[in-house]
Design an enzyme around this catalytic site. Structure first.
Site, PDB file in Angstrom:
ATOM      1  N   ALA A   1       3.515 -25.323 -44.877  1.00  0.00           N
ATOM      2  CA  ALA A   1       4.951 -25.016 -44.835  1.00  0.00           C
ATOM      3  C   ALA A   1       5.242 -23.730 -44.069  1.00  0.00           C
ATOM      4  CB  ALA A   1       5.492 -24.908 -46.262  1.00  0.00           C
ATOM      5  N   ASP A   2       4.197 -23.009 -43.671  1.00  0.00           N
ATOM      6  CA  ASP A   2       4.372 -21.742 -42.962  1.00  0.00           C
ATOM      7  C   ASP A   2       4.889 -21.997 -41.543  1.00  0.00           C
ATOM      8  OD1 ASP A   2       3.343 -18.664 -43.079  1.00  0.00           O
ATOM      9  OD2 ASP A   2       3.071 -19.484 -41.076  1.00  0.00           O
ATOM     10  N   ILE A   3       5.995 -21.343 -41.202  1.00  0.00           N
ATOM     11  CA  ILE A   3       6.633 -21.555 -39.892  1.00  0.00           C
ATOM     12  C   ILE A   3       5.700 -21.142 -38.756  1.00  0.00           C
ATOM     13  CG2 ILE A   3       8.594 -20.935 -38.422  1.00  0.00           C
ATOM     14  CD1 ILE A   3       9.368 -22.647 -40.802  1.00  0.00           C
TER      15      ILE A   3
END
Length: 289
Positions: free
Chosen positions: A241-243
């Site tokens: 989920a880390d951009i």
């Protein structure tokens, strides 16, 4: 005053490690002199200095501190923080057979360097949630400068006991949202009241740690993974989920759009069991050099 010379197997690129640490203005380092002054969160807080005098292939360090009585404790903390007990050679060889080969060659020997204390990882992750990185760094810096303390010019995060006594309005003055202020103070209270023992928690497997952390208000899966990676150095974490990870994969594979979760899972299979290092090098691939 004490000094200790430590030699470890290469590759270990301390200079690339410092370049990542330099992104946080709270870290007091000098890249030209290849040294960093590290806050040690012990019973009596103190500062240790780590200086590289070797090369990537033959890493040698001088570690120094002021208190002879805490020398062994401090040395053990430094070895853990800088992950000198982890051989990067096998990890590097593994990635040379994967799609991350070029990134690993370019950034060879970049180590995972842990946060300086477990609870600061959670505080920082809470502050950084859902806001722009530059603002998050500024907010964290102002929080530490206002409520923390310094030893020899090195900033320390406020203790959980100090945080526990704060009112949300004090953090609202720094542009914290009401909810975020409550989360940070609530975390401080849980640690100060001994409802949460991070040292004991660290002994558990990854999934059990996540399960316990997400019970705490303000801690979701992303923050729990941050704790596992940045505080404990667990080797096989991949925060999909880390951009930043999404952007790095988009760049690496020349995608028109950010990858789906299924696609990221597909890409990541060949990177196991060292997903944490894949994560680090993907971040590194889109950071300023």
């Amino acid at each position: 005053m004490w000094k200790e010379k430590i030699e470890i197997p290469g590759p270990y690129n301390f200079d690339l490690g410092l370049s990542r640490l330099e992104m946080d203005p709270l870290n007091k380092l000098n890249r030209a002199e290849r040294l960093i002054r590290v806050p040690i969160y012990g019973e009596e807080p103190e500062v240790a200095t780590v200086q590289a005098i070797g090369t990537t292939d033959k890493p040698i360090f001088i570690v120094s501190g002021d208190q002879e009585k805490t020398k062994e404790i401090v040395l053990n903390q430094i070895i853990t923080i800088f992950q000198w007990n982890i051989s990067l050679q096998d990890i590097h060889a593994h990635f040379l057979k994967t799609s991350l080969k070029d990134i690993f060659i370019l950034h060879r020997g970049t180590p995972i360097i842990l946060d300086f204390a477990p609870y600061t990882t959670l505080v920082k992750a809470m502050i950084h949630q859902q806001i722009h990185m530059k603002f998050a760094i500024r907010l964290t810096t102002e929080f530490v400068q206002k409520f923390g303390f310094q030893i020899d010019g090195v900033p320390f995060y406020p203790t959980p006991e100090t945080i526990a006594q704060l009112e949300p309005e004090a953090l609202r003055d720094l542009k914290f949202s009401q909810r975020k202020a409550e989360y940070v103070i609530g975390l401080g209270q849980k640690i100060a009241n001994k409802e949460l023992n991070l040292a004991e928690l660290a002994k558990l497997p990854d999934e059990e740690i996540k399960k316990e952390l997400v019970k705490i208000r303000g801690i979701g899966p992303w923050t729990a993974q941050s704790f596992l990676l940045s505080s404990l150095g667990r080797p096989n974490l991949f925060p999909m989920a880390d951009i930043g990870i999404q952007n790095a994969i988009k760049k690496l594979f020349a995608l028109e759009q950010k990858p789906t979760m299924d696609k990221m899972l597909e890409y990541s299979r060949e990177w196991e069991p060292y997903l944490s290092y894949a994560t680090l090098y993907l971040w590194r691939s889109i950071e300023p050099h």
